[in-house]
Write an enzyme that holds these catalytic residues in place. Structure first.
Site, short mmCIF file in Angstrom:
data_model
loop_
_atom_site.label_atom_id
_atom_site.label_comp_id
_atom_site.label_asym_id
_atom_site.label_seq_id
_atom_site.Cartn_x
_atom_site.Cartn_y
_atom_site.Cartn_z
NE ARG A 35 60.83 40.47 43.60
CZ ARG A 35 59.96 40.26 44.59
NH1 ARG A 35 60.31 39.55 45.63
NH2 ARG A 35 58.74 40.75 44.54
CE LYS A 52 52.65 43.20 38.25
NZ LYS A 52 51.86 42.93 39.43
CD GLU A 100 44.79 40.46 37.15
OE1 GLU A 100 44.56 40.62 38.36
OE2 GLU A 100 45.82 39.95 36.72
CG HIS A 112 46.63 46.01 46.60
ND1 HIS A 112 45.52 45.21 46.76
CD2 HIS A 112 46.17 47.16 46.07
CE1 HIS A 112 44.45 45.86 46.33
NE2 HIS A 112 44.81 47.04 45.91
P1 ADP Z 1 52.29 43.51 42.78
O1 ADP Z 1 53.20 42.93 41.74
O2 ADP Z 1 52.22 44.99 42.71
O3 ADP Z 1 52.55 42.97 44.14
P2 ADP Z 1 50.11 41.65 42.33
O4 ADP Z 1 49.48 41.47 41.01
O5 ADP Z 1 51.05 40.59 42.81
O6 ADP Z 1 50.82 43.06 42.37
O7 ADP Z 1 48.97 41.81 43.42
C1 ADP Z 1 49.23 42.17 44.76
C2 ADP Z 1 47.98 41.97 45.60
O8 ADP Z 1 46.90 42.75 45.10
C3 ADP Z 1 47.46 40.54 45.61
O9 ADP Z 1 48.10 39.72 46.55
C4 ADP Z 1 45.99 40.75 45.94
O10 ADP Z 1 45.79 40.99 47.30
C5 ADP Z 1 45.68 42.04 45.19
N1 ADP Z 1 45.16 41.71 43.85
C6 ADP Z 1 45.83 41.74 42.68
N2 ADP Z 1 45.05 41.38 41.65
C7 ADP Z 1 43.84 41.10 42.16
C8 ADP Z 1 42.59 40.67 41.62
N3 ADP Z 1 42.43 40.46 40.31
N4 ADP Z 1 41.55 40.47 42.48
C9 ADP Z 1 41.70 40.68 43.80
N5 ADP Z 1 42.83 41.11 44.37
C10 ADP Z 1 43.90 41.30 43.58
#
Ligand code: ADP
Length: 496
Positions: free
Chosen positions: A293, A118, A202, A237
């Site tokens: 993936r 990331k 973030e 999430h």
């Molecule tokens: P992972 O890799 O664990 O799935 P992600 O970074 O893809 O994590 O985030 C998964 C979910 O978490 C997103 O789809 C969103 O719903 C929430 N999320 C992640 N970052 C943020 C953010 N900065 N603001 C709001 N929601 C977030």
């Protein structure tokens, strides 16, 4: 590159079945690399060959690089498909495959390191001028520095494990007074779950939609996108319902986001299937991460475009998938996927394990089922609770929603609880129907467990009869299973 005769599958459940089916399409044999407990599964019964690679614990089997490589070689495979989860985004595994002379069906180890991490991905995106959620991704990890950065970004903020995934290890911080405790707990969780305590922060977008683009790099290095999916329906999430295409994008947004997705993939010299995830809020989009993936929700893209992404992955690895821009398809109709979890919807989703009784996914136009377990198989507590996926296609979004509700009502799972009744409630909610849901939809409207319906006398008789049949006893009650019987009680019973 030569055509594969046999491919090993370093995965389990429904995705292992999905890969076997793609191999069958191409006339390729399969070797299922499985744990001791997964001999009760559909993939085990379908694969050409099976090799046991270790006990149920994932660290000793599905996450064990050496065991997977040895198993693939012992099974006579030339390539390995990692599916999703487990080792699918592990650059060391991709490298180990190369060293052992096995083709890793996925991007190069280098591309996984550049885009799958990331923090690296954000650095790359920043250099390319792509829009990112404001935040701190620095090396300095002292608590005082992290707290200061959180304050600078402005609350609410979200802390994430740098090596994390699957929605795990994330903490929402709404005020400075909670920051120390929550950041430290995120660091602890990150260390125990992902082996590194590194976190990043973030700005938390509190009314965002999750929109992602399916990207694909062909054998010649050409990168394209296969349009978008929306996955805003999430619990903790994690996605529950996904659809293609997103009901929230204008043509202009779709074009700009698609271009951004392709740009980041090109920077990573991407090959094969991947996903670029974005958050969309107030008409602005922000890059979230790249998943290097196949994605759980890939079938909705396949349904609206008429493509087979797993087949394309294999052909790409064989060096013979060349994308022809003239053949670029436009999405047609609408597709929705629901993840079926073995959990109790009346107790807030606690896992439900046990032996499956009768399972029935009824056929019909525009329906697709991806499932890994059948009547009599054991759902164990060792793995992810997702036991199946239901996918529908119809001409429009409203019709697809209607169809999904009907299909779920007709589907039968005895032996464990499932989230089917919960999914039906979500699909019927005004906000989902309008397409206006954000990632906070579930926490806003479905915080409490859904109420458990009372069974009528007739329904109790049917359940009793089905249980007797599943146990091999005599069926004492004979009751017609008409349409009206397909109420949410279908996943109510367990204990076979
Ligand atoms: P992972 O890799 O664990 O799935 P992600 O970074 O893809 O994590 O985030 C998964 C979910 O978490 C997103 O789809 C969103 O719903 C929430 N999320 C992640 N970052 C943020 C953010 N900065 N603001 C709001 N929601 C977030």
């Amino acid at each position: 590159m030569k055509k594969f005769k046999r491919i090993a599958i370093a995965n389990r459940g429904e995705v292992a079945v999905r890969i076997i089916k793609a191999c069958e399409e191409l006339g390729i044999e399969t070797v299922l690399l499985h744990s001791e407990v997964d001999i009760q599964s559909r993939a085990y019964r379908m694969a050409t060959k099976t090799v046991c690679i270790g006990p149920a614990e994932t660290a000793k089997s599905y996450l064990n690089i050496a065991a997977n490589i040895e198993g693939a070689l012992a099974g006579g495979a030339e390539a390995i498909h990692p599916g999703f989860g487990f080792l699918s985004e592990n650059a060391d595994f991709a490298e180990a495959c190369d060293k052992a002379g096995l083709v890793f069906i996925g991007p190069s180890a280098k591309a996984i390191r550049a885009l799958g991490d990331k923090v690296h991905c954000k650095e790359l995106a920043k250099k390319a001028g792509l829009p990112l959620v404001p935040g701190y991704e620095g090396e300095q990890q002292e608590i005082s520095r992290l707290m200061a950065e959180a304050e600078k970004i402005g609350f609410p903020v979200i802390v994430k494990a740098a090596a994390g995934g699957g929605g795990r290890g994330m903490k929402l911080i709404t005020q400075m007074s909670d920051a120390r405790e929550l950041i430290e707990s995120a660091q602890r969780e990150a260390l125990s779950a992902f082996g590194s305590a590194k976190v990043f922060i973030e700005k938390y977008l509190d009314r965002a939609k999750h929109i992602e683009f399916q990207i694909f790099g062909d054998s010649t290095g050409q990168v394209v996108h296969f349009f978008d999916r929306e996955c805003s329906v999430q619990r903790r999430h994690q996605k529950i319902i996904e659809e293609a295409t997103s009901p929230s994008l204008t043509d202009d947004l779709r074009r700009r986001m698609g271009e951004a997705a392709v740009a980041i993939a090109q920077l990573g010299k991407y090959k094969g299937a991947g996903t670029v995830e974005f958050l969309l809020q107030d008409g602005e989009f922000y890059l979230l991460e790249v998943n290097t993936r196949l994605q759980v929700e890939h079938p909705v893209t396949e349904m609206v475009l008429g493509v087979d992404l797993v087949k394309a992955q294999i052909l790409t690895a064989q060096g013979e998938f060349v994308f022809n821009p003239q053949q670029m398809r436009v999405p047609h109709g609408h597709s929705i996927e629901c993840r079926i979890y073995a959990e109790n919807p009346y107790l807030g989703g606690v896992p439900s394990t046990g032996k499956l009784g009768k399972v029935d996914w009824p056929e019909g136009p525009g329906r697709r089922y991806e499932y890994g377990f059948e009547d009599g198989d054991e759902i164990t507590p060792f793995y992810d609770p997702m036991i199946a996926k239901v996918i529908v296609w119809d001409e429009s979004r409203p019709r697809a929603i209607q169809k999904m509700i009907r299909v779920l009502k007709e589907s039968t799972v005895f032996g464990v609880h499932t989230n089917i009744p919960y999914l039906i409630e979500i699909l019927s909610h005004k906000e989902f129907v309008n397409g206006t849901m954000t990632t906070r939809f579930i926490e806003t409207y479905f915080k409490d467990p859904i109420p458990q319906p009372e069974l009528s006398e007739v329904e109790k008789q049917i359940v009793e009869a089905a249980l007797k049949q599943a146990r091999g006893g005599a069926v004492t009650a004979t009751v017609g299973l008409g349409q009206e019987m397909n109420s949410p009680w279908q996943s109510y019973w367990r204990g076979i």
